[in-house]
Enzyme design. Structure first.
Site, PDB file in Angstrom:
ATOM      1  N   CYS A 185       1.023  -1.596  -0.009  1.00  0.00           N
ATOM      2  CA  CYS A 185       0.127   0.135   0.145  1.00  0.00           C
ATOM      3  C   CYS A 185       0.810   0.998   0.045  1.00  0.00           C
ATOM      4  O   CYS A 185       1.352   1.615  -0.903  1.00  0.00           O
ATOM      5  CB  CYS A 185      -0.655  -0.026   0.964  1.00  0.00           C
ATOM      6  SG  CYS A 185      -2.859   0.851   1.077  1.00  0.00           S
ATOM      7  N   HIS A 208      -3.810  -4.336   0.528  1.00  0.00           N
ATOM      8  CA  HIS A 208      -3.300  -5.310   1.992  1.00  0.00           C
ATOM      9  C   HIS A 208      -3.342  -6.787   1.581  1.00  0.00           C
ATOM     10  O   HIS A 208      -4.077  -7.941   2.359  1.00  0.00           O
ATOM     11  CB  HIS A 208      -4.008  -4.754   2.930  1.00  0.00           C
ATOM     12  CG  HIS A 208      -3.197  -3.472   3.141  1.00  0.00           C
ATOM     13  ND1 HIS A 208      -2.185  -2.703   4.246  1.00  0.00           N
ATOM     14  CD2 HIS A 208      -4.047  -2.317   2.440  1.00  0.00           C
ATOM     15  CE1 HIS A 208      -2.676  -1.846   4.257  1.00  0.00           C
ATOM     16  NE2 HIS A 208      -3.399  -0.928   3.267  1.00  0.00           N
ATOM     17  N   GLU A 226      -1.804  -9.070   2.841  1.00  0.00           N
ATOM     18  CA  GLU A 226      -1.418  -9.495   4.657  1.00  0.00           C
ATOM     19  C   GLU A 226      -2.581  -9.781   5.265  1.00  0.00           C
ATOM     20  O   GLU A 226      -2.931 -11.151   6.094  1.00  0.00           O
ATOM     21  CB  GLU A 226      -0.616  -8.295   5.762  1.00  0.00           C
ATOM     22  CG  GLU A 226      -1.383  -7.272   6.224  1.00  0.00           C
ATOM     23  CD  GLU A 226      -1.579  -6.461   5.303  1.00  0.00           C
ATOM     24  OE1 GLU A 226      -0.804  -6.431   4.255  1.00  0.00           O
ATOM     25  OE2 GLU A 226      -1.121  -4.692   5.570  1.00  0.00           O
TER      26      GLU A 226
END
Ligand code: GLN
Length: 540
Positions: A382, A510, A512
């Site tokens: 990001c 994102h 993650e």
């Protein structure tokens, strides 16, 4: 028949209720039950989206774009179920909807009160997951600690709810602290007794007591607690400190948490199957390699601000039999090329995760430049992707004042800029949020990592790559390899292999939030793989 588990906390906060709830979710899931976790937070913000990461840690984003508490990340990682907006409710959201109804005349002239109006709305939301999903068991964690003024309506709601769904379908778990007093060589049960008394005073008799403790609880202590807290001794579950959070479900299973909860809910006893999970933990505890990954950010004093990033690095580490040691680098400490060299020279890979505001930005640009020039694997998430674009524009495309308009509105080269629909909108809930599609260029590093051409990822940002610079970048070595087809937005950039750089990739999303301990995210997996190769090359 749907079953409901409610988890409350006592004595102190920070005992790991979220991990306990996630572990129970996994245990029940491996018994063949469909489980969904949710969290109710007693604070008044509508969601954690506007909270400072220093205050509240990471904001976890769901597919449907909800900005939620970081415990939802644990739930998703442990149970591998994708959650949604209805999985996290705050007191603020409850009050907002009740007060909106009041303004619309929905209460027909009656006085609006905490009981029954707020508690009814809490109960309605608690039961939403049961109607929205086909879950057999709904695990609800109540944020905060029993005794807090602000959590009272939530405790009252979970007391009342048993009369709506049936007492036999509810199980209450109370997680408390059992401190060890060194001088007296004694485990102290009094705080737990008092906390359970508080809960009983509010009309709730726990079925299971979970004890966070540093030492093994002996039989005598368990019997004593069972007697004073009014539960069978099998329902006293110790929750010892673990080396890794992923060991907690295994420890809980040893303590027979699943059996105690199923007994309370009248669910027939079944075998839990944690074999694969145990193999994953075993692999994690016996790594063959070690890596040093520099994480360059501005919230590093509170590592929970990067929780999912850290977990994703660990997942990729498990995959590669590698222990990941994170070097937490404060972006503001990188003040020059020389200083950056000194601080990052030992790193096998560099990651720049998400962030907001201009503090530390120039340091992140130094880190990115260092990674590019010294051929160290770089992963930009990001903000880290935007940094990668700015760095390349400044130092390779020679647009020396290139910047994002988030950090410099006056820049003559706004390579990262705001889309028109993001101009001047209010703060809360207005970012580009949640799941968006991305089409990958065949043969790119990213496409090879995913092994697919069309992927989707979760977003949480306002600024975008400025399409006015597309042609310029298309002619350069920083390739645009991921595009959102609906809005023609740049999602992934990567450095061309012809530069000799091993792996430099930035994503506007994102990743993650989608990584799982047994299924690392492809980009994290490849980043760690490239970092390992980089280290092995250095070692030769
Ligand atoms: N501040 C940047 C934006 O809003 C990046 C956000 C992030 O890293 N999540 O676009």
């Amino acid at each position: 028949m749907k079953k409901y588990v409610f988890i409350t906390g006592g004595v102190v906060s920070g005992l790991g209720k979220g991990i306990a709830a996630a572990s129970l979710g996994l245990i029940l899931k491996t018994r063949g039950l469909k489980v969904i976790n949710q969290k109710f937070d007693p604070y008044l913000n509508i969601d954690p989206g506007t909270l400072n990461p220093f205050e509240h840690g990471e904001v976890f984003v769901t597919d449907d774009g909800a900005e939620t508490d970081l415990d939802l990340g644990h739930y998703e990682r442990f149970t591998d179920e994708n959650l949604s907006q209805s999985s996290n409710t705050t007191a603020g959201r409850v009050y907002l909807s009740v007060l909106n109804t009041e303004r619309e005349g929905g209460f027909h002239g009656h006085t609006v009160q905490v009981i029954p109006n707020i508690t009814d709305e809490i109960k309605r939301r608690m039961l939403l997951s049961s109607t929205e999903t086909d879950a057999d068991v709904i695990i609800t964690e109540i944020g905060g600690t029993v005794g807090d003024i602000e959590s009272l309506p939530f405790i009252e709601a979970i007391r009342e709810i048993k009369y709506e769904v049936g007492i036999e379908n509810c199980c209450y778990i109370h997680l408390t602290l059992m401190p060890y007093i060194k001088k007296a060589h004694e485990m102290k049960t009094k705080p737990t007794q008092h906390s359970v008394k508080d809960l009983q005073g509010l009309g709730i008799q726990p079925n299971v007591i979970m004890l966070r403790t540093e030492r093994e609880a002996d039989e005598i202590t368990r019997e004593k607690l069972a007697l004073f807290c009014n539960v069978p001794s099998e329902a006293i579950i110790q929750n010892l400190n673990a080396k890794s959070i992923y060991e907690v479900p295994l420890m809980m299973e040893k303590e027979k948490l699943g059996t105690a909860v199923c007994a309370a809910l009248g669910i027939p006893e079944k075998q839990t199957n944690l074999k694969e999970w145990a193999a994953m933990v075993d692999r994690m505890y016996h790594p063959q390699h070690k890596l040093k990954i520099a994480l360059v950010g501005k919230y590093i004093q509170l590592q929970d601000a990067y929780l999912s990033v850290v977990e994703s690095l660990n997942h990729a580490g498990i995959y590669h039999n590698t222990e990941i040691n994170i070097d937490w680098v404060d972006a503001e400490s990188l003040t020059s090329v020389e200083k950056t060299y000194e601080m990052l020279n030992e790193a096998d890979g560099i990651i720049v995760p998400g962030g907001f505001g201009d503090r530390g930005i120039e340091g992140m640009i130094f880190a990115c430049q260092f990674a590019r020039e010294n051929k160290v694997p770089y992963f930009g998430i990001c903000l880290g992707m935007q940094i990668c674009v700015i760095e390349y524009a400044r130092h390779v495309l020679k647009l020396s004042d290139a910047n994002s308009t988030e950090f410099n509105k006056e820049t003559s080269n706004p390579v990262i800029s705001l889309m028109d629909d993001q101009e001047g909108v209010p703060l809360g809930g207005t970012l580009r949020l949640g799941k968006y599609q991305c089409k990958l260029t065949n043969g790119s590093l990213a496409q090879k990592a995913y092994g697919e051409e069309l992927i989707w990822e979760r977003h949480r940002h306002r600024w975008e790559f400025n399409n006015k610079y597309r042609d310029l970048f298309d002619k350069s070595d920083l390739n645009i390899v991921g595009i959102n087809p609906e809005r023609d937005l740049v999602e992934i950039v990567e450095l061309d292999a012809s530069t000799g750089h091993p792996w430099m990739c930035g994503g506007q999303f994102h990743p993650e939030f989608k990584s799982r301990p047994m299924r690392p995210h492809p980009l994290f997996r490849e980043f760690i793989g490239a970092s390992l190769k980089n280290k092995q090359k250095k070692d030769i």
